[in-house]
Design a protein around this motif. Structure first.
Motif, PDB file in Angstrom:
ATOM      1  N   GLU A  46       0.922  -1.208  -0.041  1.00  0.00           N
ATOM      2  CA  GLU A  46      -0.008   0.079  -0.030  1.00  0.00           C
ATOM      3  C   GLU A  46       1.068   1.293   0.110  1.00  0.00           C
ATOM      4  O   GLU A  46       0.775   1.986  -0.647  1.00  0.00           O
ATOM      5  CB  GLU A  46      -1.064  -0.006   1.133  1.00  0.00           C
ATOM      6  CG  GLU A  46      -1.860   1.046   1.209  1.00  0.00           C
ATOM      7  CD  GLU A  46      -2.924   0.902   0.242  1.00  0.00           C
ATOM      8  OE1 GLU A  46      -3.618   2.068  -0.191  1.00  0.00           O
ATOM      9  OE2 GLU A  46      -3.047  -0.220  -0.379  1.00  0.00           O
ATOM     10  N   SER A  47       1.892   1.395   0.830  1.00  0.00           N
ATOM     11  CA  SER A  47       2.764   2.450   0.829  1.00  0.00           C
ATOM     12  C   SER A  47       3.695   2.595  -0.600  1.00  0.00           C
ATOM     13  O   SER A  47       3.540   3.762  -1.021  1.00  0.00           O
ATOM     14  CB  SER A  47       3.992   1.945   1.894  1.00  0.00           C
ATOM     15  OG  SER A  47       3.389   2.402   3.314  1.00  0.00           O
ATOM     16  N   ARG A  48       3.786   1.424  -1.163  1.00  0.00           N
ATOM     17  CA  ARG A  48       4.484   1.795  -2.581  1.00  0.00           C
ATOM     18  C   ARG A  48       3.643   2.124  -3.542  1.00  0.00           C
ATOM     19  O   ARG A  48       3.954   2.788  -4.311  1.00  0.00           O
ATOM     20  CB  ARG A  48       5.241   0.305  -2.825  1.00  0.00           C
ATOM     21  CG  ARG A  48       5.964   0.427  -4.288  1.00  0.00           C
ATOM     22  CD  ARG A  48       7.039   1.538  -4.215  1.00  0.00           C
ATOM     23  NE  ARG A  48       8.123   1.337  -3.030  1.00  0.00           N
ATOM     24  CZ  ARG A  48       9.047   0.564  -3.169  1.00  0.00           C
ATOM     25  NH1 ARG A  48       9.304  -0.053  -4.588  1.00  0.00           N
ATOM     26  NH2 ARG A  48      10.047   0.394  -2.040  1.00  0.00           N
ATOM     27  N   ALA A  49       2.399   1.607  -3.461  1.00  0.00           N
ATOM     28  CA  ALA A  49       1.457   1.772  -4.270  1.00  0.00           C
ATOM     29  C   ALA A  49       0.937   3.572  -4.293  1.00  0.00           C
ATOM     30  O   ALA A  49       0.814   4.215  -5.149  1.00  0.00           O
ATOM     31  CB  ALA A  49      -0.112   1.276  -4.237  1.00  0.00           C
ATOM     32  N   ASN A  50       1.060   4.176  -2.989  1.00  0.00           N
ATOM     33  CA  ASN A  50       0.951   5.405  -2.713  1.00  0.00           C
ATOM     34  C   ASN A  50       2.020   6.400  -3.552  1.00  0.00           C
ATOM     35  O   ASN A  50       1.853   7.448  -3.966  1.00  0.00           O
ATOM     36  CB  ASN A  50       0.711   5.616  -1.241  1.00  0.00           C
ATOM     37  CG  ASN A  50      -0.701   5.413  -0.865  1.00  0.00           C
ATOM     38  OD1 ASN A  50      -1.761   5.093  -1.531  1.00  0.00           O
ATOM     39  ND2 ASN A  50      -0.844   4.968   0.349  1.00  0.00           N
ATOM     40  N   PHE A  51       3.173   5.774  -3.203  1.00  0.00           N
ATOM     41  CA  PHE A  51       4.463   6.332  -3.739  1.00  0.00           C
ATOM     42  C   PHE A  51       4.222   6.247  -5.411  1.00  0.00           C
ATOM     43  O   PHE A  51       4.615   7.457  -6.050  1.00  0.00           O
ATOM     44  CB  PHE A  51       5.734   5.709  -3.464  1.00  0.00           C
ATOM     45  CG  PHE A  51       6.967   6.398  -3.935  1.00  0.00           C
ATOM     46  CD1 PHE A  51       7.190   7.709  -3.634  1.00  0.00           C
ATOM     47  CD2 PHE A  51       7.806   5.719  -4.423  1.00  0.00           C
ATOM     48  CE1 PHE A  51       8.308   8.214  -4.102  1.00  0.00           C
ATOM     49  CE2 PHE A  51       9.144   6.128  -4.793  1.00  0.00           C
ATOM     50  CZ  PHE A  51       9.338   7.522  -4.545  1.00  0.00           C
ATOM     51  N   LEU A  52       3.685   5.268  -5.843  1.00  0.00           N
ATOM     52  CA  LEU A  52       3.620   5.204  -7.344  1.00  0.00           C
ATOM     53  C   LEU A  52       2.691   6.365  -7.913  1.00  0.00           C
ATOM     54  O   LEU A  52       2.663   6.899  -9.014  1.00  0.00           O
ATOM     55  CB  LEU A  52       3.246   3.821  -7.755  1.00  0.00           C
ATOM     56  CG  LEU A  52       4.340   2.834  -7.660  1.00  0.00           C
ATOM     57  CD1 LEU A  52       3.875   1.623  -8.041  1.00  0.00           C
ATOM     58  CD2 LEU A  52       5.433   3.200  -8.825  1.00  0.00           C
ATOM     59  N   LYS A  53       1.651   6.645  -7.150  1.00  0.00           N
ATOM     60  CA  LYS A  53       0.541   7.587  -7.385  1.00  0.00           C
ATOM     61  C   LYS A  53       1.060   8.651  -7.495  1.00  0.00           C
ATOM     62  O   LYS A  53       0.608   9.770  -8.242  1.00  0.00           O
ATOM     63  CB  LYS A  53      -0.580   7.394  -6.289  1.00  0.00           C
ATOM     64  CG  LYS A  53      -1.428   6.021  -6.547  1.00  0.00           C
ATOM     65  CD  LYS A  53      -2.671   5.896  -5.286  1.00  0.00           C
ATOM     66  CE  LYS A  53      -3.229   4.679  -5.765  1.00  0.00           C
ATOM     67  NZ  LYS A  53      -4.184   4.505  -4.409  1.00  0.00           N
ATOM     68  N   LEU A  54       2.225   9.073  -6.580  1.00  0.00           N
ATOM     69  CA  LEU A  54       2.677  10.521  -6.261  1.00  0.00           C
ATOM     70  C   LEU A  54       3.494  10.604  -7.830  1.00  0.00           C
ATOM     71  O   LEU A  54       3.644  11.779  -8.341  1.00  0.00           O
ATOM     72  CB  LEU A  54       4.005  10.505  -5.336  1.00  0.00           C
ATOM     73  CG  LEU A  54       3.151  10.761  -3.822  1.00  0.00           C
ATOM     74  CD1 LEU A  54       4.363  10.790  -2.989  1.00  0.00           C
ATOM     75  CD2 LEU A  54       2.331  12.215  -3.860  1.00  0.00           C
TER      76      LEU A  54
END
Length: 312
Positions: free
Chosen positions: A51-59
């Motif tokens: 989830e943390s990495r997905a949010n980083f990818l969204k950034l």
């Protein structure tokens, strides 16, 4: 305020230029309630990690199935991290913290402000620092394996390509002078603050007296940016630095108010650190043009082939 995509791009540049950190295998502590979704060589990857990495990818405005991409990146990072630890090729935790602080400064933020953005975005400081650690350590491991590292031998090879000389670059020691403008008063006082900032430049007494100087004015703060080599200079400050021939740059309006840089010290350098920075900046330019790092892909493929990966 700087857009999130620009922010991440700037941070990525900082990672690439940084030296490299002691790694610890993550235990999924960032989100205690998360479940294990994969195990790589006995190291768990949790849904919280993904989830943390997905949010980083969204950034980064990644396209496609972001969660699937995040899951794959976490598997790859775990493979890389395990090999880095096995080879004892990790860098120090203090170097990661220093790099994090530099990323924040290059984006005109304090580490606390950067942390707030990462936490609000659902990335988290711990996750981002783990990401930094791998990004800093992995290239050195690949370089050591394939003989393309920034060690003395490679530096000599690069120097030979450069006519037998170390490249010369400019070293700056900088302080940032900030005339703070609260968001609520921005429209009313921005013009006046810009005039005040411009007028103060001719009175700037030098870096040693910068804080005393700031104390004589209202809502003015000083931030020490330390040593910055020309290839590391943030793009939005670079034109002002290059144009100045005095002690201070011209002013620019930022999300915090009106700012300028004080040049405490400036000199031409060609030491090993400067040379590595210049060569690394050149390499980053090649990577941005689309050149692939074949050795990194080859090494990762070998690790994946030998690994035990269980996905749930």
């Amino acid at each position: 305020m700087m857009g999130r995509q620009s922010l991440v791009r700037s941070m990525m540049m900082g990672v690439a230029l940084a030296a490299a950190v002691t790694l610890t295998l993550p235990a999924g502590s960032a989100q205690a309630a998360s479940s294990v979704i994969a195990v790589v060589n006995n190291t768990p990857i949790t849904s919280g990690d993904v989830e943390s990495r997905a949010n980083f990818l969204k950034l980064q405005r990644a396209k496609g199935n972001v969660r699937a991409l995040a899951r794959e990146q976490m598997i790859e990072d775990t493979l890389k991290r395990g090999e880095i630890l096995r080879a004892k090729a990790s860098v120090s935790t203090s170097d990661v913290d220093t790099a994090f602080a530099r990323f924040a400064a290059s984006n005109r933020m304090s580490p606390d402000q950067m942390a707030k953005i990462l936490n609000q975005a659902g990335v988290g400081v711990d996750h981002f620092k783990q990401y930094i650690a791998v990004q800093m350590s992995w290239p050195r491991l690949v370089n050591a394996r394939y003989g393309r590292g920034a060690d003395s031998k490679t530096l000599m090879q690069r120097m030979q390509e450069n006519g037998g000389k170390k490249p010369v670059t400019t070293e700056y020691f900088l302080k940032q002078v900030i005339f703070v403008v609260p968001e609520k008063k921005r429209n009313a006082i921005l013009g006046k603050r810009k005039q005040e900032a411009e007028a103060s430049r001719s009175k700037f007494p030098g870096c040693d007296q910068a804080k005393v100087f700031a104390a004589t004015m209202r809502d003015v703060s000083i931030r020490d940016l330390g040593r910055v080599l020309a290839p590391e200079m943030p793009a939005d400050w670079k034109p002002l630095i290059e144009k100045t021939d005095g002690m201070t740059t011209g002013t620019r309006v930022t999300e915090r108010g009106v700012e300028y840089l004080a040049i405490c010290k400036k000199r031409e350098v060609n030491d090993d650190v400067a040379a590595e920075t210049v060569f690394r900046a050149e390499d980053i330019g090649k990577e941005k043009s689309g050149e692939e790092d074949a050795n990194s892909k080859k090494f990762l493929a070998e690790l994946r082939k030998k690994a035990t990966i269980t996905e749930r």
